[in-house]
Design an enzyme around this catalytic site. Structure first.
Site, short mmCIF file in Angstrom:
data_model
loop_
_atom_site.label_atom_id
_atom_site.label_comp_id
_atom_site.label_asym_id
_atom_site.label_seq_id
_atom_site.Cartn_x
_atom_site.Cartn_y
_atom_site.Cartn_z
N LYS A 129 0.59 -0.46 -0.14
CA LYS A 129 0.33 -0.12 -0.12
C LYS A 129 1.03 1.52 -0.03
CE LYS A 129 -2.04 -1.52 3.56
NZ LYS A 129 -3.00 -2.94 4.52
N THR A 179 -6.01 7.92 9.01
CA THR A 179 -5.97 7.02 10.40
C THR A 179 -7.08 5.94 9.82
OG1 THR A 179 -5.93 8.74 11.57
CG2 THR A 179 -6.20 6.39 12.44
N ASP A 190 -6.61 0.18 6.79
CA ASP A 190 -7.73 -1.26 7.13
C ASP A 190 -8.58 -1.05 6.61
OD1 ASP A 190 -6.10 -1.40 9.36
OD2 ASP A 190 -6.70 -0.44 10.70
N GLY A 241 -11.56 9.68 11.71
CA GLY A 241 -11.83 8.77 12.73
C GLY A 241 -11.63 8.02 11.91
O1 RIB Z 1 -4.99 1.79 11.71
C1 RIB Z 1 -5.20 2.31 11.99
C2 RIB Z 1 -5.35 1.69 13.80
O2 RIB Z 1 -4.74 1.63 14.11
C3 RIB Z 1 -6.06 3.09 14.59
O3 RIB Z 1 -7.69 2.79 14.64
C4 RIB Z 1 -5.42 2.47 16.18
O4 RIB Z 1 -6.65 1.90 16.67
C5 RIB Z 1 -3.94 1.44 15.86
O5 RIB Z 1 -4.76 -0.08 16.18
NA NA Z 2 -10.26 8.66 7.43
#
Ligand code: RIB
Ligand code: NA
Length: 309
Positions: free
Chosen positions: A220, A251, A255, A290
């Site tokens: 990534k 953030t 994921d 967030g």
């Molecule tokens: O990948 C982002 C996440 O990394 C955040 O939400 C934080 O909790 C850490 O685990």
């Molecule tokens: Na975000």
């Protein structure tokens, strides 16, 4: 119908400190407030899969503190199935997130329930063995990842791993089970000890990772997109990112990308389409604040894809 996704991993309550820049050693800086947001790489990925409309189970450990209800509620709201979420006495995982005004972040995690003694129930093990794919990260004890990866592999369930979380080499037992490993540049550098400053170096490091036993590697590259090495001598695929109008908060974007890619493959998309789908999801995610709350819905992703055609 595509089989269920099972995400095994962490939950964290994210304490987000918005700052202009990261303080230097010995320096004091004031944050522009503090936000409490649900997160954790495992929970983010489970919420990501569920919000994309894919049946997604989350296997994890939550504490008994006040933050636990926030974490549980937001996973539920995203639509993740929580029958294998185990409650352990004590605090839930916590992450301190230094969020700079350019959207970049630095994170320190405190394990809490994620690092307490893990018990994988027979029901959770059965869920893993009948999954369409299993998705892992590195914020829980590595022996749990080893156990889950082996269980999945023995049942012919593809194992995807996001390399985010703890540093240090990956257990070779995990590497041998992985269908796909997805690091960002920093994680790729940490896993290979090779430089990852430019595209040539990144490709060389990704090949090295593949040489360690993983089938496919998906690097990534944030705003630069991604580099996919399919394995078995097939040529790499370089995918450009779908540009975000304004990067507000990165953030959880990694994921989101990994979860979206896994869901896309699980649902039968080819690699190129899956990379495009993941890129659209990531692009929406960075424009929202967030971690868990920034995961896009299926409709959001499809609308963006349609507008870029
Ligand atoms: O990948 C982002 C996440 O990394 C955040 O939400 C934080 O909790 C850490 O685990
Ligand atoms: Na975000």
């Amino acid at each position: 119908a595509a089989k269920d996704l099972v995400v095994v991993g962490s939950l964290n309550c994210d304490l987000v400190l918005p700052v202009k820049r990261v303080p230097q050693p010995g320096e004091t800086l004031a944050a522009d407030g503090m936000d409490t947001v649900p997160g954790g790489k495992g929970a983010n990925q489970a919420a990501g899969g569920a919000k994309l409309g894919h049946p997604t189970h989350f296997v994890g450990q939550i504490g008994t503190d006040a933050n636990a209800s926030l974490l549980r509620a937001s996973l539920q709201e995203a639509g993740a199935k929580l029958e294998h979420l185990r409650e352990v006495p004590g605090p839930s995982g916590t992450a301190i997130i230094i969020l700079q005004s350019n959207g970049e972040n630095s994170i320190i995690i405190v394990g809490g329930a994620n690092q307490a003694e893990w018990i994988l129930s027979d029901a959770a093990k059965a869920e893993v063995s009948k999954a369409g794919a299993v998705l892992l990260q590195r914020e829980i004890p590595e022996h749990v990842n080893v156990e889950v990866a082996k269980l999945a592999k023995a049942a012919n369930v593809p194992v995807y791993m996001d390399a985010g979380g703890m540093e240090g080499p990956l257990d070779p037992q995990i590497l041998a089970c992985l269908t796909l490993l997805s690091p960002n540049e920093t994680e790729l550098n940490r896993l290979t000890n090779m430089p990852t400053e430019n595209e040539e170096q990144i490709e060389a490091a990704a090949k090295m990772l593949q040489g360690m036993g993983v089938e496919a590697v998906l690097v990534k590259l944030g705003a630069e997109g991604s580099l996919f090495l399919p394995g078995k001598g097939q040529p790499p695929i370089r995918q450009r990112a779908i540009k975000a109008d304004k990067v507000l908060d990165t953030t959880g974007a990694g994921d989101c990308f990994t979860a979206a890619y896994t869901v896309a493959i699980l649902e039968g998309m080819d690699t190129k389409a899956a990379l495009q789908f993941a890129s659209a999801a990531g692009s929406i995610c960075v424009q929202r604040a967030g971690a868990m709350p920034s995961m896009p819905s299926r409709a959001d992703v499809e609308a963006l894809l349609a507008s870029t055609k």
